[in-house]
Scaffold this motif. Structure first.
Motif, short mmCIF file in Angstrom:
data_model
loop_
_atom_site.label_atom_id
_atom_site.label_comp_id
_atom_site.label_asym_id
_atom_site.label_seq_id
_atom_site.Cartn_x
_atom_site.Cartn_y
_atom_site.Cartn_z
N GLU A 60 14.37 -8.08 -1.71
CA GLU A 60 13.91 -6.70 -1.70
C GLU A 60 14.68 -5.91 -0.65
N CYS A 61 14.83 -4.63 -0.90
CA CYS A 61 15.36 -3.70 0.10
C CYS A 61 14.28 -2.66 0.34
N MET A 62 14.22 -2.18 1.57
CA MET A 62 13.24 -1.15 1.88
C MET A 62 13.78 -0.29 3.00
N ASP A 63 13.36 0.98 3.03
CA ASP A 63 13.76 1.92 4.06
C ASP A 63 12.65 2.94 4.23
N LEU A 64 12.71 3.72 5.31
CA LEU A 64 11.66 4.69 5.58
C LEU A 64 11.57 5.78 4.51
N GLY A 65 12.71 6.19 3.98
CA GLY A 65 12.69 7.20 2.93
C GLY A 65 11.93 6.73 1.70
N THR A 66 12.17 5.49 1.30
CA THR A 66 11.46 4.92 0.15
C THR A 66 9.98 4.77 0.45
N ILE A 67 9.66 4.30 1.65
CA ILE A 67 8.26 4.17 2.05
C ILE A 67 7.57 5.54 2.02
N GLN A 68 8.26 6.55 2.52
CA GLN A 68 7.68 7.90 2.53
C GLN A 68 7.44 8.39 1.10
N ARG A 69 8.42 8.18 0.21
CA ARG A 69 8.25 8.59 -1.19
C ARG A 69 7.08 7.86 -1.85
N LYS A 70 6.94 6.58 -1.54
CA LYS A 70 5.83 5.82 -2.10
C LYS A 70 4.49 6.35 -1.58
N ALA A 71 4.44 6.71 -0.31
CA ALA A 71 3.20 7.25 0.26
C ALA A 71 2.85 8.58 -0.39
N ALA A 131 3.66 9.59 -3.30
CA ALA A 131 3.30 9.35 -4.70
C ALA A 131 2.02 8.52 -4.83
N TYR A 132 1.33 8.26 -3.71
CA TYR A 132 0.09 7.48 -3.71
C TYR A 132 0.30 6.08 -4.29
N ALA A 133 1.45 5.49 -4.00
CA ALA A 133 1.77 4.17 -4.54
C ALA A 133 1.14 3.04 -3.74
N TYR A 134 0.70 3.32 -2.53
CA TYR A 134 0.06 2.28 -1.71
C TYR A 134 -1.44 2.28 -1.97
N LYS A 135 -1.93 1.18 -2.49
CA LYS A 135 -3.36 1.06 -2.79
C LYS A 135 -4.15 0.54 -1.61
N ASP A 136 -3.43 -0.04 -0.62
CA ASP A 136 -4.10 -0.52 0.59
C ASP A 136 -3.08 -0.63 1.71
N LEU A 137 -3.57 -0.83 2.93
CA LEU A 137 -2.67 -0.93 4.09
C LEU A 137 -1.79 -2.16 4.01
N ALA A 138 -2.27 -3.22 3.37
CA ALA A 138 -1.49 -4.45 3.28
C ALA A 138 -0.17 -4.22 2.52
N ALA A 139 -0.21 -3.41 1.48
CA ALA A 139 1.00 -3.11 0.71
C ALA A 139 2.00 -2.32 1.57
N PHE A 140 1.48 -1.40 2.35
CA PHE A 140 2.32 -0.63 3.28
C PHE A 140 2.90 -1.55 4.36
N GLU A 141 2.06 -2.40 4.93
CA GLU A 141 2.53 -3.36 5.94
C GLU A 141 3.62 -4.26 5.38
N HIS A 142 3.46 -4.67 4.14
CA HIS A 142 4.47 -5.51 3.49
C HIS A 142 5.82 -4.81 3.48
N ASP A 143 5.84 -3.55 3.04
CA ASP A 143 7.10 -2.81 2.98
C ASP A 143 7.70 -2.61 4.37
N LEU A 144 6.87 -2.31 5.35
CA LEU A 144 7.33 -2.18 6.74
C LEU A 144 7.98 -3.49 7.19
N ASP A 145 7.31 -4.60 6.93
CA ASP A 145 7.83 -5.90 7.35
C ASP A 145 9.11 -6.28 6.62
N VAL A 146 9.19 -5.98 5.33
CA VAL A 146 10.41 -6.26 4.56
C VAL A 146 11.59 -5.50 5.18
#
Length: 150
Positions: free
Chosen positions: A81-92, A94-109
């Motif tokens: 997987e690749c992840m960056d702050l811009g993608t995380i922001q777009r996902k947020a 777009a309401y793509a995070y259903k819980d904090l664990a999904a967000f934490e996962h992307d941060l950790d990746v």
């Protein structure tokens, strides 16, 4: 000439119209009232992401990893997987995070990939570690203040 200038202006206007057509508003969240758990969790994630953009003073994590410049990236980084702050922001947004664990996962990746690919003494490795710690500190602070929502 004047005609060429007018043609260029018309082309720019046409290009702008196309861009406007492509931009879509994010879908509404399942529930968006201030008393709702989902509302506060999404607001928390958006706040944390804004803070992380500030922490990333070198703008290392603002955009995707340039994979075309790093052909060995997935030889060293095994998350797939690749992840960056811009993608995380777009996902947020777009309401793509259903819980904090999904967000934490992307941060950790994002941070783990940076620390895996780059040696410990490099700027990117150090900044990945700093961003991960700050992100988890902010998440934990939110969980402490709103334990029912975490």
């Amino acid at each position: 000439s004047e005609e060429e200038d007018e043609e260029e202006e018309e082309e720019k206007e046409e290009d702008m119209l196309v861009v406007e057509e492509e931009v879509k508003a994010p879908p509404p969240p399942p529930s968006s009232t201030p008393g709702d758990k989902y509302y506060w969790m999404t607001a928390c994630i958006a706040h944390i992401v804004r803070q992380l953009f500030v922490v990333d003073e070198y703008q290392i994590f603002w955009s995707p990893v340039p994979l075309d410049e790093l052909p060995d990236y997935f030889e060293k980084v095994t998350t797939g997987e690749c992840m960056d702050l811009g993608t995380i922001q777009r996902k947020a947004i777009a309401y793509a995070y259903k819980d904090l664990a999904a967000f934490e996962h992307d941060l950790d990746v994002m941070c783990t990939n940076a620390m895996t690919y780059n040696k410990p003494n490099t700027l990117i490795h150090k900044e990945g570690l700093k961003l991960q710690k700050k992100g988890h500190d902010l998440i934990n602070s939110f969980k402490e203040r709103r334990p029912k929502l975490a």
